[in-house]
Enzyme design. Structure first.
Site, PDB file in Angstrom:
ATOM      1  N   HIS A  21       0.831  -1.212   0.000  1.00  0.00           N
ATOM      2  CA  HIS A  21       0.000   0.000   0.000  1.00  0.00           C
ATOM      3  C   HIS A  21       0.866   1.264   0.000  1.00  0.00           C
ATOM      4  O   HIS A  21       0.673   2.156  -0.842  1.00  0.00           O
ATOM      5  CB  HIS A  21      -0.908  -0.012   1.233  1.00  0.00           C
ATOM      6  N   GLU A  22       1.801   1.323   0.922  1.00  0.00           N
ATOM      7  CA  GLU A  22       2.627   2.528   1.028  1.00  0.00           C
ATOM      8  C   GLU A  22       3.585   2.662  -0.152  1.00  0.00           C
ATOM      9  O   GLU A  22       3.890   3.776  -0.589  1.00  0.00           O
ATOM     10  CB  GLU A  22       3.402   2.520   2.350  1.00  0.00           C
ATOM     11  N   HIS A  25       1.860   4.518  -2.899  1.00  0.00           N
ATOM     12  CA  HIS A  25       1.923   5.972  -2.709  1.00  0.00           C
ATOM     13  C   HIS A  25       3.290   6.516  -3.117  1.00  0.00           C
ATOM     14  O   HIS A  25       3.392   7.499  -3.860  1.00  0.00           O
ATOM     15  CB  HIS A  25       1.667   6.315  -1.237  1.00  0.00           C
TER      16      HIS A  25
END
EC number: 3.4.24.-
Length: 428
Positions: A21-22, A25
């Site tokens: 997820h990170e 980003h």
């Protein structure tokens, strides 16, 4: 030993989901030229770190999330202002590479300066009086330069490297990429499972005791070709036909030893709990299908599994949000880290395949939950970007930061309540 296995599995599942997820980003942030000073897995005290290029990668103690710290993503101001005394290190072009804020450093050949004017975002300079000649000097700051405090380096971020000063489209991509990468991970896991396990066919591998298939005399190797008036060519056709036939008596045609035979039976109605707030009614014959290993079918089957799982989870999340307004909400609808640990404990006992499938569903869930329009989540921040795109101006920075802070406090309170509820449900 089982507790140790569960803990290791939980840490791996949590680590994979948050890292993916990170990383989503950070991947799009860096593509947009946004500086990312830190990439963190977990929260709380730092237990491990290393630096690569301009990013500090950290693992933190508490497995309750993670973050990518992006330059300009807040109200932080440079730690240097006129009137301060600092030390500077210059390169061969007489540009500042390090601005040293205390004496906890190992730099040599540095200059002390009393800052009179400075700009760390646009013109990149410090003007001040140097100690060695008591004269006023103007120094340019190198594009790659650092504040140094307590032995730590914090890279200076010019305005064009800051999240807040990018156009709406790269902002949107950066924020949406976290959930997007979770969806991609889930899809890859579903397809991988399909390749490993094979794709189900309409041929019987095993019949279940006291179910219609056994009672009608179906055997291993029988290939179902028709249910009622519905032709069967693959396993999905079996489910579709049974959804239409329901629990009405029907004729099932099958091939055995090259001959077509038929039996009459009544499908069995079952209830399968999907989430805490939703269940699925299915009609079954009670047989395990044989699998086949092909080149392309697992991709299609993986996509189908992803879409089905995503639809169920999305429906459950919408139902949960609706229940807040209709009065049916319960914290039992939510799972925190403790609840996920309990689920992992159950899934681990079923084997690695079940754990991978659960990880895929959890990844979908993480992606969808992060798109809920709460200010502290990706979905809430995407709303700010949409506002900026429509009205051609960003939301007031102080107002945005305040709203996000309120959202973060709300999420912390919810997390505490959910965690306590999970502890009460599973361990008290």
């Amino acid at each position: 030993m089982s507790y140790l296995v569960t803990i290791i599995a939980f840490i791996i599942v949590f680590g994979v989901l948050v890292t993916v997820h990170e990383y989503g980003h950070m991947f799009f942030a860096k593509r947009a030229g946004i500086m990312c000073p830190e990439f963190a897995i977990g929260m709380g005290p730092k237990i491990f770190s290393f630096r690569k290029n301009e990013t500090l990668y950290t693992i933190r103690l508490l497995p309750v999330g993670g973050y990518v710290r992006m330059a300009g993503d807040g109200l932080e101001e440079p730690p240097v202002e006129p009137g301060m005394n600092v030390k500077i290190k210059l390169n061969e072009e007489n540009e500042i590479t390090h601005i040293i804020l205390d004496d906890h450093h190992k730099f040599q050949q540095i200059e002390a300066i009393e800052v009179k004017k400075c700009d760390f975002k646009d013109d990149l300079f410090i003007e001040g009086i140097t100690a060695y000649d008591n004269e006023r000097h103007h120094f340019k700051i190198a594009r790659k330069s650092f504040f140094v405090e307590n032995g730590s380096l914090v890279q200076i971020a010019p305005r064009d490297r800051q999240f807040a000063h990018k156009k709406p489209w790269p902002k949107f991509l950066t924020l949406f990429a976290g959930p997007l990468f979770n969806f991609i991970l889930a899809l890859v896991l579903f397809i991988g499972l399909a390749y490993y396990q094979g794709t189900p066919t309409s041929t019987v591998e095993q019949v279940a005791d006291k179910y219609p298939a056994q009672q009608a005399g179906l055997q291993k190797g029988d290939k179902i070709v028709q249910i009622g008036k519905y032709k069967i060519s693959e396993f999905d056709d079996v489910d579709k036909a049974l959804d239409k036939v329901k629990d009405n008596k029907t004729t099932v045609k099958f091939e055995r030893d090259g001959k077509t035979k038929s039996v009459e039976l009544t499908p069995k109605k079952t209830e399968k709990k999907l989430t805490k707030v939703s269940s699925e009614t299915k009609y079954v014959l009670g047989f395990q299908p044989a699998s086949e290993h092909t080149l392309f079918k697992p991709i299609v089957f993986g996509f189908k599994s992803f879409l089905i799982g995503s639809t169920y989870i999305f429906t459950a999340v919408v139902g949960m949000l609706a229940s807040i307004f209709t009065g049916g909400f319960s914290f039992d609808m939510l799972n925190g880290p403790v609840g996920i640990y309990h689920n992992v404990d159950s899934v681990v006992k079923a084997g690695i395949i079940s754990l991978i499938g659960y990880t895929a569903l959890l990844s979908v869930n993480l992606g969808i939950m992060n798109l809920i329009p709460i200010p502290a989540l990706d979905g809430g921040r995407i709303l700010f970007v949409i506002y900026e795109a429509i009205f051609r101006k960003p939301v007031n920075k102080k107002a945005e930061t305040t709203i996000i802070a309120i959202g973060a406090i709300f999420m912390v309170v919810i997390m505490i309540l959910v965690t306590w509820n999970d502890i009460r449900r599973y361990f008290l």
